[in-house]
Design a protein around this motif. Structure first.
Motif, short mmCIF file in Angstrom:
data_model
loop_
_atom_site.label_atom_id
_atom_site.label_comp_id
_atom_site.label_asym_id
_atom_site.label_seq_id
_atom_site.Cartn_x
_atom_site.Cartn_y
_atom_site.Cartn_z
N PRO A 197 16.50 62.26 47.76
CA PRO A 197 17.88 61.72 47.68
C PRO A 197 17.89 60.22 47.84
CG PRO A 197 17.52 62.78 49.81
CD PRO A 197 16.29 63.08 48.96
N THR A 198 18.80 59.60 47.07
CA THR A 198 18.97 58.16 47.17
C THR A 198 19.75 57.84 48.44
OG1 THR A 198 19.03 57.99 44.76
CG2 THR A 198 19.89 56.11 46.02
N PRO A 199 19.22 56.98 49.25
CA PRO A 199 19.95 56.67 50.51
C PRO A 199 21.29 56.01 50.23
CG PRO A 199 18.11 55.15 50.17
CD PRO A 199 17.97 56.23 49.14
N ILE A 200 22.31 56.46 50.93
CA ILE A 200 23.66 55.92 50.78
C ILE A 200 23.89 54.90 51.89
CG2 ILE A 200 26.12 56.47 50.73
CD1 ILE A 200 25.37 59.25 49.77
N PRO A 201 24.24 53.69 51.49
CA PRO A 201 24.47 52.70 52.55
C PRO A 201 25.65 53.08 53.42
CG PRO A 201 25.22 51.88 50.41
CD PRO A 201 24.48 53.17 50.14
#
Length: 329
Positions: A109-113
């Motif tokens: 998963p792409t890290p969510i800021p």
């Protein structure tokens, strides 16, 4: 080298073979070595250069060795590996075996800021008063679902507030800010068309919503149609419709907000045809409302298609900020 045999039999198993190695060039005679010669095949396989002499029951062989020849070397037999072959497949096309992965790959998963917490804007500190606030900006409320709405009214004392559908909270607005003008519009799907006699259409519209008007006495002005665009052909019809609606509403004790045009409507040449409705509103203490909104700047596309004005640059509309303009005669 030659091979001579005595006339005695070559097939005697018990005969003795005497090898005599004879050197070339008159060298000394080598020592005889007794050999066993059981068969004719053994004799025939003797290497070249060996002389076999046999007499009576004994067989003597004399071998002459050429010293110029290199010594012979018999290498040891190499070990032979026998491959084990698989059993023969049956005739026909073999069926391939599917290779199933032992683990299903998963996407990382792409890290969510993290979401930044907005800094709260403090309310302006104004002394309590019944006078209207200094700003002409206000709010358009479709549903009173946030306590900040009434907090805004109490602190800002806005000049005007508009409500659509949910108009009960306007009673509290009038209580905490009595000088604020309140505008209401019934949220319905009433057909907005320019068909038939305009005066009869106005009667039908008022009759349909008369009960709502009477149930909300804290509304100062009532709008009619929402953002009509009658153009040149239908503007005279719409002006007559609004004239009759203003007169009919006044007969029931209500004030009217006419127009309700959207941004960019009507064009300048069309507005002249709406002047009769404005004159009637002046007679009955009505107001003109325009739904002017634009974004990012409020002046986006201003004066576009106006022959005497230089238009403002057009910007892509990504966000919409709403506002309203009310002209009180």
């Amino acid at each position: 080298m030659r091979l001579s045999l005595a006339p005695c039999s070559l097939f005697l198993v018990s005969c003795s073979l005497l090898l005599a190695l004879v050197g070339c060039g008159g060298q000394a005679r080598p020592t005889a070595v007794p050999l066993s010669l059981p068969t004719q095949m053994a004799i025939s396989t003797l290497p070249a250069g060996i002389v076999v002499v046999a007499e009576a029951a004994e067989l003597t062989a004399t071998a002459t060795i050429d010293p110029s020849l290199p010594a012979t070397f018999t290498p040891a037999a190499a070990a032979v590996q026998v491959a084990t072959l698989p059993p023969r497949l049956e005739q026909g096309t073999p069926t391939p075996t599917a290779i199933i992965p032992t683990r299903t790959p998963t996407r990382t998963p792409t890290p969510i800021p993290p979401t930044q917490t907005p800094t709260p804007v403090p309310w302006p500190t104004l002394p309590p008063t019944d006078e209207l606030g200094p700003s002409k900006l206000s709010i358009h409320v479709i549903q009173n679902n946030d306590p900040a709405i009434m907090e805004f009214v109490r602190r800002a004392q806005p000049p005007v507030i508009k409500a659509v559908g949910d108009m009960g909270f306007l009673e509290e607005v009038k209580r905490v800010s009595p000088n604020t003008l309140t505008i209401g519009r019934v949220d319905d799907i009433f057909a907005q068309n320019y068909v038939g006699v305009p005066e009869e259409a106005a009667w039908d519209y008022v009759d349909k919503h008369l009960a709502t008007y009477r149930a909300n006495p804290w509304v100062d002005y009532w709008e009619g149609w929402n953002e009509p665009d009658p153009n040149m052909n239908n503007m005279p019809w719409y002006a007559r419709y609004e004239q009759e609606r203003v007169r009919l509403m006044a007969s029931y004790g209500f004030k009217s907000a006419i127009g309700g045009f959207s941004t960019g409507v009507p064009e300048l040449e069309e507005f002249w045809l709406f002047l009769p409705a404005i004159e009637t509103a002046l007679q009955y203490d009505g107001i003109l409302t325009l739904h002017e909104y634009s974004a990012p700047p409020f002046t986006m596309a201003m004066a576009v298609l106006c022959p005497t004005k230089q238009p403002m640059p057009t910007v892509a509309r990504s966000h919409f900020a709403t506002a309203g303009f009310t002209a009180k005669f």
